[in-house]
Design a protein around this motif. Structure first.
Motif, PDB file in Angstrom:
ATOM      1  N   ARG A 124       0.823  -1.213   0.000  1.00  0.00           N
ATOM      2  CA  ARG A 124       0.000   0.000   0.000  1.00  0.00           C
ATOM      3  C   ARG A 124       0.855   1.259   0.000  1.00  0.00           C
ATOM      4  O   ARG A 124       0.519   2.244  -0.650  1.00  0.00           O
ATOM      5  CB  ARG A 124      -0.952  -0.010   1.192  1.00  0.00           C
ATOM      6  N   LYS A 125       1.979   1.240   0.720  1.00  0.00           N
ATOM      7  CA  LYS A 125       2.881   2.394   0.739  1.00  0.00           C
ATOM      8  C   LYS A 125       3.447   2.634  -0.658  1.00  0.00           C
ATOM      9  O   LYS A 125       3.498   3.763  -1.129  1.00  0.00           O
ATOM     10  CB  LYS A 125       4.013   2.188   1.732  1.00  0.00           C
ATOM     11  N   GLU A 127       2.082   1.813  -3.476  1.00  0.00           N
ATOM     12  CA  GLU A 127       1.001   2.341  -4.313  1.00  0.00           C
ATOM     13  C   GLU A 127       0.774   3.825  -4.041  1.00  0.00           C
ATOM     14  O   GLU A 127       0.575   4.609  -4.976  1.00  0.00           O
ATOM     15  CB  GLU A 127      -0.287   1.555  -4.069  1.00  0.00           C
ATOM     16  N   ARG A 128       0.810   4.220  -2.755  1.00  0.00           N
ATOM     17  CA  ARG A 128       0.647   5.641  -2.411  1.00  0.00           C
ATOM     18  C   ARG A 128       1.795   6.470  -2.964  1.00  0.00           C
ATOM     19  O   ARG A 128       1.579   7.543  -3.533  1.00  0.00           O
ATOM     20  CB  ARG A 128       0.572   5.823  -0.888  1.00  0.00           C
ATOM     21  N   ASP A 129       3.012   5.963  -2.808  1.00  0.00           N
ATOM     22  CA  ASP A 129       4.182   6.685  -3.318  1.00  0.00           C
ATOM     23  C   ASP A 129       4.116   6.836  -4.833  1.00  0.00           C
ATOM     24  O   ASP A 129       4.437   7.894  -5.378  1.00  0.00           O
ATOM     25  CB  ASP A 129       5.475   5.963  -2.923  1.00  0.00           C
ATOM     26  N   ALA A 131       1.362   6.880  -6.675  1.00  0.00           N
ATOM     27  CA  ALA A 131       0.299   7.843  -6.981  1.00  0.00           C
ATOM     28  C   ALA A 131       0.784   9.270  -6.728  1.00  0.00           C
ATOM     29  O   ALA A 131       0.502  10.177  -7.524  1.00  0.00           O
ATOM     30  CB  ALA A 131      -0.940   7.548  -6.146  1.00  0.00           C
ATOM     31  N   ARG A 132       1.503   9.479  -5.617  1.00  0.00           N
ATOM     32  CA  ARG A 132       2.056  10.810  -5.313  1.00  0.00           C
ATOM     33  C   ARG A 132       3.024  11.266  -6.392  1.00  0.00           C
ATOM     34  O   ARG A 132       3.002  12.420  -6.806  1.00  0.00           O
ATOM     35  CB  ARG A 132       2.785  10.767  -3.958  1.00  0.00           C
TER      36      ARG A 132
END
Length: 147
Positions: A124-125, A127-129, A131-132
């Motif tokens: 999940r981290k 994926e967030r990174d 997306a950012r």
């Protein structure tokens, strides 16, 4: 029931269990059971019982020479289910369910629960990174167009 001769001992296989009389030894039991499974499969494919047992014993001998002394893991083919389970575990853990409760509920070891949660957290981290970073690149392109 099938009898397999292994390490000089006659081993009788019954269903999923193998018995060696009074002495029960895990490694030879698994090997004998694997031999019985192979022999049964060969019989189902039309090989005579005697020939199936002979082939199975030969294969067991080859496996012993090739892999003797090693621990071998046979995956159950549940990778997709593990990913879904990891997401579910992470959500429940994030909602306050303890590791011990999750281990009991899912019938897994505490270490396995920790691993699944850690893997899901890392996924999940990432994926967030990602997306950012995509958002930053988009903003950078917009800024270049406007300036």
């Amino acid at each position: 029931m099938r009898i397999i001769q292994l390490e000089g001992k006659a081993m009788t296989t019954v269903g999923k269990f193998t018995r060696t009389g009074l002495a029960r030894r895990r490694g030879p039991e698994v090997l004998a059971h694997l031999g019985a499974v192979l022999a049964d499969r060969l019989e189902k494919e039309g090989v005579s019982s005697a020939k199936a047992s002979e082939i199975a014993l030969n294969i067991m001998g080859d496996l012993r020479v090739e892999f003797g002394g090693q621990n071998i893991y046979f995956p159950q083919g549940k990778n997709e289910k593990v990913e879904a389970k990891a997401a579910e575990l992470f959500d429940k853990f994030s909602a306050g369910t303890s590791i011990e409760e999750l281990a009991f509920e899912y019938q897994h070891s505490i270490q396995w629960i920790y691993k699944l949660i850690a893997d899901e957290r890392a996924k999940r981290k990432a994926e967030r990174d990602e997306a950012r970073e995509a958002q930053r690149a988009k903003e950078h392109e917009r800024w270049k167009r406007e300036n």
